[in-house]
Design a protein around this motif. Structure first.
Motif, PDB file in Angstrom:
ATOM      1  N   ASP A 169       0.820  -1.216   0.000  1.00 51.29           N
ATOM      2  CA  ASP A 169       0.000   0.000   0.000  1.00 51.29           C
ATOM      3  C   ASP A 169       0.857   1.269   0.000  1.00 51.29           C
ATOM      4  O   ASP A 169       0.399   2.336  -0.414  1.00 51.29           O
ATOM      5  N   THR A 170       2.102   1.179   0.486  1.00 52.59           N
ATOM      6  CA  THR A 170       2.943   2.375   0.616  1.00 52.59           C
ATOM      7  C   THR A 170       4.134   2.393  -0.345  1.00 52.59           C
ATOM      8  O   THR A 170       4.635   3.470  -0.690  1.00 52.59           O
ATOM      9  N   SER A 171       4.591   1.226  -0.761  1.00 56.06           N
ATOM     10  CA  SER A 171       5.804   1.168  -1.597  1.00 56.06           C
ATOM     11  C   SER A 171       5.516   1.335  -3.083  1.00 56.06           C
ATOM     12  O   SER A 171       6.425   1.684  -3.859  1.00 56.06           O
ATOM     13  N   GLY A 172       4.294   1.064  -3.504  1.00 55.52           N
ATOM     14  CA  GLY A 172       3.975   1.129  -4.920  1.00 55.52           C
ATOM     15  C   GLY A 172       4.399  -0.109  -5.680  1.00 55.52           C
ATOM     16  O   GLY A 172       4.247  -0.178  -6.906  1.00 55.52           O
ATOM     17  N   LEU A 173       4.922  -1.113  -4.985  1.00 58.85           N
ATOM     18  CA  LEU A 173       5.338  -2.357  -5.622  1.00 58.85           C
ATOM     19  C   LEU A 173       4.172  -3.328  -5.708  1.00 58.85           C
ATOM     20  O   LEU A 173       3.202  -3.221  -4.964  1.00 58.85           O
ATOM     21  N   THR A 174       4.289  -4.279  -6.598  1.00 66.08           N
ATOM     22  CA  THR A 174       3.294  -5.328  -6.679  1.00 66.08           C
ATOM     23  C   THR A 174       3.437  -6.269  -5.486  1.00 66.08           C
ATOM     24  O   THR A 174       4.444  -6.232  -4.761  1.00 66.08           O
ATOM     25  N   HIS A 175       2.450  -7.123  -5.313  1.00 65.04           N
ATOM     26  CA  HIS A 175       2.476  -8.080  -4.200  1.00 65.04           C
ATOM     27  C   HIS A 175       3.705  -8.983  -4.291  1.00 65.04           C
ATOM     28  O   HIS A 175       4.418  -9.177  -3.306  1.00 65.04           O
ATOM     29  N   SER A 176       3.971  -9.521  -5.490  1.00 64.12           N
ATOM     30  CA  SER A 176       5.101 -10.440  -5.650  1.00 64.12           C
ATOM     31  C   SER A 176       6.440  -9.727  -5.472  1.00 64.12           C
ATOM     32  O   SER A 176       7.388 -10.279  -4.902  1.00 64.12           O
ATOM     33  N   ALA A 177       6.534  -8.473  -5.954  1.00 62.27           N
ATOM     34  CA  ALA A 177       7.781  -7.712  -5.791  1.00 62.27           C
ATOM     35  C   ALA A 177       8.040  -7.404  -4.323  1.00 62.27           C
ATOM     36  O   ALA A 177       9.185  -7.445  -3.860  1.00 62.27           O
ATOM     37  N   THR A 178       6.975  -7.103  -3.580  1.00 58.61           N
ATOM     38  CA  THR A 178       7.120  -6.828  -2.153  1.00 58.61           C
ATOM     39  C   THR A 178       7.581  -8.072  -1.404  1.00 58.61           C
ATOM     40  O   THR A 178       8.473  -8.007  -0.549  1.00 58.61           O
ATOM     41  N   ILE A 179       6.994  -9.216  -1.739  1.00 54.79           N
ATOM     42  CA  ILE A 179       7.414 -10.472  -1.118  1.00 54.79           C
ATOM     43  C   ILE A 179       8.889 -10.740  -1.405  1.00 54.79           C
ATOM     44  O   ILE A 179       9.643 -11.196  -0.532  1.00 54.79           O
ATOM     45  N   GLY A 180       9.330 -10.430  -2.633  1.00 58.97           N
ATOM     46  CA  GLY A 180      10.738 -10.630  -2.976  1.00 58.97           C
ATOM     47  C   GLY A 180      11.668  -9.843  -2.085  1.00 58.97           C
ATOM     48  O   GLY A 180      12.703 -10.345  -1.638  1.00 58.97           O
ATOM     49  N   VAL A 181      11.300  -8.595  -1.778  1.00 58.46           N
ATOM     50  CA  VAL A 181      12.128  -7.761  -0.901  1.00 58.46           C
ATOM     51  C   VAL A 181      12.119  -8.313   0.521  1.00 58.46           C
ATOM     52  O   VAL A 181      13.172  -8.409   1.169  1.00 58.46           O
ATOM     53  N   LEU A 182      10.953  -8.671   1.018  1.00 61.38           N
ATOM     54  CA  LEU A 182      10.860  -9.204   2.384  1.00 61.38           C
ATOM     55  C   LEU A 182      11.628 -10.510   2.505  1.00 61.38           C
ATOM     56  O   LEU A 182      12.297 -10.764   3.515  1.00 61.38           O
ATOM     57  N   ASN A 183      11.564 -11.343   1.471  1.00 60.31           N
ATOM     58  CA  ASN A 183      12.331 -12.590   1.480  1.00 60.31           C
ATOM     59  C   ASN A 183      13.832 -12.315   1.471  1.00 60.31           C
ATOM     60  O   ASN A 183      14.615 -12.997   2.134  1.00 60.31           O
ATOM     61  N   ALA A 184      14.242 -11.290   0.695  1.00 63.21           N
ATOM     62  CA  ALA A 184      15.662 -10.934   0.641  1.00 63.21           C
ATOM     63  C   ALA A 184      16.149 -10.462   2.008  1.00 63.21           C
ATOM     64  O   ALA A 184      17.240 -10.832   2.461  1.00 63.21           O
ATOM     65  N   LEU A 185      15.355  -9.650   2.691  1.00 66.80           N
ATOM     66  CA  LEU A 185      15.715  -9.182   4.029  1.00 66.80           C
ATOM     67  C   LEU A 185      15.751 -10.338   5.022  1.00 66.80           C
ATOM     68  O   LEU A 185      16.544 -10.338   5.966  1.00 66.80           O
ATOM     69  N   SER A 186      14.898 -11.326   4.796  1.00 68.33           N
ATOM     70  CA  SER A 186      14.903 -12.501   5.663  1.00 68.33           C
ATOM     71  C   SER A 186      16.150 -13.344   5.435  1.00 68.33           C
ATOM     72  O   SER A 186      16.832 -13.753   6.373  1.00 68.33           O
ATOM     73  N   THR A 187      16.482 -13.570   4.159  1.00 65.38           N
ATOM     74  CA  THR A 187      17.693 -14.313   3.831  1.00 65.38           C
ATOM     75  C   THR A 187      18.943 -13.607   4.349  1.00 65.38           C
ATOM     76  O   THR A 187      19.881 -14.246   4.825  1.00 65.38           O
ATOM     77  N   ASP A 188      18.952 -12.279   4.277  1.00 65.01           N
ATOM     78  CA  ASP A 188      20.115 -11.506   4.722  1.00 65.01           C
ATOM     79  C   ASP A 188      20.199 -11.368   6.238  1.00 65.01           C
ATOM     80  O   ASP A 188      21.176 -10.825   6.760  1.00 65.01           O
ATOM     81  N   GLY A 189      19.174 -11.842   6.956  1.00 68.82           N
ATOM     82  CA  GLY A 189      19.255 -11.876   8.418  1.00 68.82           C
ATOM     83  C   GLY A 189      18.619 -10.712   9.141  1.00 68.82           C
ATOM     84  O   GLY A 189      18.865 -10.525  10.336  1.00 68.82           O
ATOM     85  N   TYR A 190      17.785  -9.923   8.455  1.00 69.62           N
ATOM     86  CA  TYR A 190      17.140  -8.775   9.095  1.00 69.62           C
ATOM     87  C   TYR A 190      15.699  -9.075   9.507  1.00 69.62           C
ATOM     88  O   TYR A 190      15.142  -8.397  10.365  1.00 69.62           O
ATOM     89  N   LEU A 191      15.093 -10.064   8.870  1.00 72.57           N
ATOM     90  CA  LEU A 191      13.727 -10.468   9.193  1.00 72.57           C
ATOM     91  C   LEU A 191      13.685 -11.974   9.409  1.00 72.57           C
ATOM     92  O   LEU A 191      14.546 -12.707   8.908  1.00 72.57           O
ATOM     93  N   ILE A 192      12.678 -12.437  10.127  1.00 75.82           N
ATOM     94  CA  ILE A 192      12.400 -13.863  10.243  1.00 75.82           C
ATOM     95  C   ILE A 192      11.059 -14.123   9.576  1.00 75.82           C
ATOM     96  O   ILE A 192      10.064 -13.456   9.879  1.00 75.82           O
ATOM     97  N   LYS A 193      11.031 -15.064   8.655  1.00 72.02           N
ATOM     98  CA  LYS A 193       9.811 -15.362   7.918  1.00 72.02           C
ATOM     99  C   LYS A 193       8.990 -16.421   8.640  1.00 72.02           C
ATOM    100  O   LYS A 193       9.513 -17.446   9.078  1.00 72.02           O
ATOM    101  N   HIS A 194       7.699 -16.147   8.744  1.00 74.55           N
ATOM    102  CA  HIS A 194       6.733 -17.125   9.226  1.00 74.55           C
ATOM    103  C   HIS A 194       5.855 -17.501   8.039  1.00 74.55           C
ATOM    104  O   HIS A 194       6.149 -17.119   6.904  1.00 74.55           O
TER     105      HIS A 194
END
Length: 279
Positions: free
Chosen positions: A53-78
């Protein structure tokens, strides 16, 4: 004229193809900055819709960023959400211990080889020694140095194992802590200078040099943690220091269309206990 039109069309297609990636990278860097500033509660559930809603990215593009942050150790994915990856002093020191072991093993191999890789490491060590430790270029050079070191030999086993045992976020957190005070920056500069000399010696000298280097790193890390136990950084500390998404120790930057890479060492900053990731 027709050829020029085709060329212009091809060029515009390339630009359009790169635009989502540029938007994703901007979102990645902005959200990583907010995570480093500890804007979110440790147990706060971050869902994809909040950011689309705030980034202007599509749903899949947003998931890609969140997954990248999770892989890099900044987020934990549930299963359907993410929470901030929580670090503590124990996890930082544990990763430092692991890094020291990997560096010692690979440094020994490089010194025995006495080849091109050693020359590259000496060159990168010189670059670090002449770079302001507070400049993000120092971190990028340091990670390039580690990547070159862990690539010692024909097989990349060490780099792959180190990537899974030491989350990418650790290196940036370590660097931010080590440059948090002018006195600690001097230590980082001293360590870089020590590394240049260590790589010029024989194998016993390199081992002795690496021991001294990590003694200084650990001492500086403990000082940094004592002044910032929550690992929270303010905007001034991060200004100009979170502008790049650096390659990992394998020399790769995982595409932001990739699913979460399940690290072997997810870190919980509150308890210091490794918690399995759920994908």
């Amino acid at each position: 004229m027709q050829l020029e039109a085709v060329g212009d069309y091809a060029l515009s297609s390339v630009i359009e193809a790169k635009m989502p990636q540029a938007a994703q990278l901007k979102f990645y860097l902005d959200l990583r900055r907010r995570l480093l500033m500890d804007e979110f509660a440790p147990d706060e559930r971050l869902v994809t819709k909040t950011f689309t809603d705030t980034s202007g990215l599509t749903h899949s593009a947003t998931i890609g960023v969140l997954n990248a942050l999770s892989t890099d150790g900044y987020l934990i994915k549930h299963k359907r959400s993410y929470t901030p990856a929580v670090w503590c002093s124990d996890s930082m020191l544990e990763c430092t211990d692991r890094l020291e072991v990997f560096v010692e093993i690979c440094a020994a191999r490089v010194i025995r080889e006495r080849g091109v890789r050693l020359q590259k490491l000496q060159q990168l060590a010189g670059v670090m020694a002449s770079t302001d430790p507070a400049n993000e270029a120092f971190l990028l050079s340091a990670l390039e140095w580690v990547s070159a070191l862990f690539g010692a030999g024909e097989r990349r086993t060490i780099a792959e194992v180190a990537h899974k045992l030491i989350p990418q976020a650790y290196y940036r957190l370590l660097w931010l802590l080590l440059i948090s005070h002018p006195s600690l920056r001097k230590v980082v500069g001293k360590v870089a200078a020590q590394n240049v000399k260590a790589l010029e010696g024989d194998l016993p000298g390199v081992r002795e040099g690496q021991v001294k280097i990590f003694e200084n790193v650990r001492r500086a890390l403990e000082l940094g943690l004592s002044s910032n136990p929550s690992l929270r950084f303010d905007r001034a500390q991060l200004l100009g220091r979170t502008e790049a998404r650096e390659p990992d120790v394998r020399g790769r930057v995982l595409a932001m269309s990739h699913p979460v890479y399940p690290l072997f060492l997810p870190v919980d900053r509150c308890s210091g206990i490794a918690v399995p990731l759920t994908v």
